[in-house]
Design an enzyme around this catalytic site. Structure first.
Site, short mmCIF file in Angstrom:
data_model
loop_
_atom_site.label_atom_id
_atom_site.label_comp_id
_atom_site.label_asym_id
_atom_site.label_seq_id
_atom_site.Cartn_x
_atom_site.Cartn_y
_atom_site.Cartn_z
N HIS A 73 -16.86 -11.56 -15.02
CA HIS A 73 -16.14 -10.98 -16.16
C HIS A 73 -14.83 -11.71 -16.46
CE1 HIS A 73 -18.86 -7.54 -15.80
NE2 HIS A 73 -18.39 -7.11 -16.96
N GLU B 262 -18.30 7.17 6.65
CA GLU B 262 -19.38 7.45 7.62
C GLU B 262 -19.45 6.39 8.72
OE1 GLU B 262 -20.21 10.24 7.25
OE2 GLU B 262 -20.88 10.83 5.27
N GLY C 247 -11.05 -12.64 -16.84
CA GLY C 247 -9.86 -11.82 -17.07
C GLY C 247 -10.18 -10.41 -17.52
N TRP D 31 -9.56 14.10 5.67
CA TRP D 31 -10.57 13.39 4.87
C TRP D 31 -11.79 14.25 4.57
CZ3 TRP D 31 -7.69 9.83 3.18
CH2 TRP D 31 -6.84 9.08 4.00
N PHE E 284 -17.83 18.72 5.10
CA PHE E 284 -18.16 18.22 6.43
C PHE E 284 -16.88 17.69 7.05
CE2 PHE E 284 -19.63 14.61 9.06
CZ PHE E 284 -20.67 15.19 9.78
N THR F 214 -14.12 15.48 1.94
CA THR F 214 -14.63 15.42 0.57
C THR F 214 -15.16 16.81 0.24
OG1 THR F 214 -15.27 13.11 0.82
CG2 THR F 214 -16.27 14.32 -0.99
N SER G 294 -17.82 -0.75 9.40
CA SER G 294 -18.82 -1.77 9.71
C SER G 294 -18.81 -2.10 11.20
CB SER G 294 -18.55 -3.04 8.89
OG SER G 294 -18.81 -2.81 7.52
N SER H 251 -12.88 7.00 13.88
CA SER H 251 -14.09 6.53 14.54
C SER H 251 -14.25 7.08 15.96
CB SER H 251 -14.10 5.00 14.59
OG SER H 251 -14.07 4.45 13.29
N PRO I 295 -5.99 13.55 11.69
CA PRO I 295 -4.95 12.58 11.37
C PRO I 295 -4.82 11.45 12.40
CG PRO I 295 -4.16 14.78 10.92
CD PRO I 295 -5.49 14.93 11.57
#
Length: 398
Positions: free
Chosen positions: A353, A378, A355, A160, A127, A162, A381, A136, A132
């Protein structure tokens, strides 16, 4: 109470699918994810297992050889896969979006030719909207398709992607001069077919190589260079008569993608919680398990609450889309909340967790590098807040 992120009202078929995928994630993904991710190695064996289960055809209609399942089923499957390793869900995400676009907007010829092979995973989808110099701001894309008799000639650079290399069909948004008043009416989506791999994979279409990323490894992210790519007018999504409809087709697909990102965020959050709650019960400080300390117990409570909230919004957005209703605001809310909460839940698990969370031997180190991607994938925010606020202002207009 039941464990986190349970979904009421599922069919027996949906429950069976999810049980199978959960077992697959536990046995075939989680034990290998660390090694594959650190090596940035493509998960061929895992993908073969997913093909055998029919996951590439999950949402494709039965008449084309798929399972004909809903967006909700797809989202819940993505949640389970992401719980195992987010990169796996990325491989199927763009494939699902392209399959959705072909199913909803494709011509009869495109459906008959592509969907059966997409259902088996023989043909996988990518998709492409970003470039470049634009992400958005979709209106700022520069790649163009110019009419040349019965063909179109495409030039430009996309970014970009995928599945950019391993895909065989790329749904690609470019500018076309249709004479429309709006810039959005002068965009078209082309289904560019190519050979899997790097280099020149179709005449004029080059996949230069994979982009080295902070996280989200294993699955390739690439550029795509279009230099005089010549395709027939029938390569327009929906056929030649759909020139100028590309932006609106892609936005329909993005709504599906945002539900997917929300599902991915839920899956990562669930895994981070599982790791944290297990570690907190095993690790002892000051003579008792971490989980007995109120500071840690409160962290677990907040993490669980955030997971439940994000999962509920994601399920609601998926069900709205399945019902044929517009869900741009709800998908935006789900993507916004789930991705932001995911970053918070993963960071709290990392803190629990101590260290050890900084060591590559522990899964939480990988999740810390994967979660930030969901804040931008996608739509950032901030873009989600723009979509949500516009929808709310329209609904509550005085």
């Amino acid at each position: 109470m039941a464990r986190l992120a349970q979904t009421p009202g599922l069919t027996d078929v949906q429950r069976s699918i999810l049980e199978t995928v959960r077992e697959f994630a536990d046995k075939e993904i989680i034990p290998h994810a660390q090694r594959l991710e650190h090596a940035d190695e493509y998960p061929t064996d895992i993908l073969d297992g997913m093909r055998e289960m029919g996951l590439f055809g999950l949402t494709i209609d039965e008449e084309y050889g798929g399972l004909g399942e809903s967006l909700l089923t797809y989202a819940l499957v993505v949640e389970e896969l992401s719980r195992g390793w987010m990169s796996i869900s990325g491989i199927v995400n763009t494939h699902f979006i392209v399959a959705y676009l072909v199913s909803q907007h494709g011509s009869a010829e495109q459906k008959a030719r592509l969907l059966p092979r997409m259902a088996t995973g023989e043909v996988r989808g990518a998709f492409s909207m970003s470039e470049p110099e634009c992400g958005s701001d979709v209106s700022a894309i520069k790649s163009k398709a110019v009419r040349d008799g019965d063909n179109y000639v495409l030039n430009g650079q996309k970014m970009w992607l995928t599945n950019g290399a391993y895909s065989s069909v790329v749904a690609t948004l470019v500018k076309t001069d249709t004479g429309a008043d709006s810039v959005y009416g002068n965009m078209s989506t082309f289904l560019l077919e190519k050979e899997p791999g790097f280099g020149e994979t179709a005449p004029g279409l080059t996949i230069p190589g994979k982009i080295d990323k902070m996280g989200y490894k294993g699955v390739e992210t690439t550029e795509m260079v279009l230099d005089g790519v010549t395709v027939p007018a029938s390569a327009v999504l929906g056929g030649a008569e759909k020139v100028g409809r590309g932006f609106y087709q892609m936005m329909d697909g993005i709504e599906v993608g945002r539900v997917n990102v929300a599902a991915r965020a839920c899956g990562i959050s669930i895994r981070a919680f599982e790791l944290a709650v297990a570690y907190a019960q095993q690790r002892k400080t000051f003579g008792q398990p971490l989980a007995r300390h109120q500071a840690i117990a409160f962290k677990l409570a907040e993490m669980g609450t955030k997971i439940e909230a994000a999962h509920s919004l994601m399920v609601n957005a998926a069900r709205l889309k399945d019902a044929g209703q517009r869900n741009d605001v709800e998908a935006g809310m789900a993507k916004l909340l789930a991705s932001e909460y995911c970053a918070e839940v993963v960071q709290e698990a990392f803190r629990i967790h101590g260290g050890y969370g900084y060591s590559k031997e522990y899964e939480i180190e990988r999740l810390m590098r994967e979660a930030p991607f969901l804040l931008i994938g996608e739509g950032t925010s901030e873009i989600q807040k723009t979509i949500i606020s516009r929808g709310l202002l329209k609904e509550y207009k005085l």
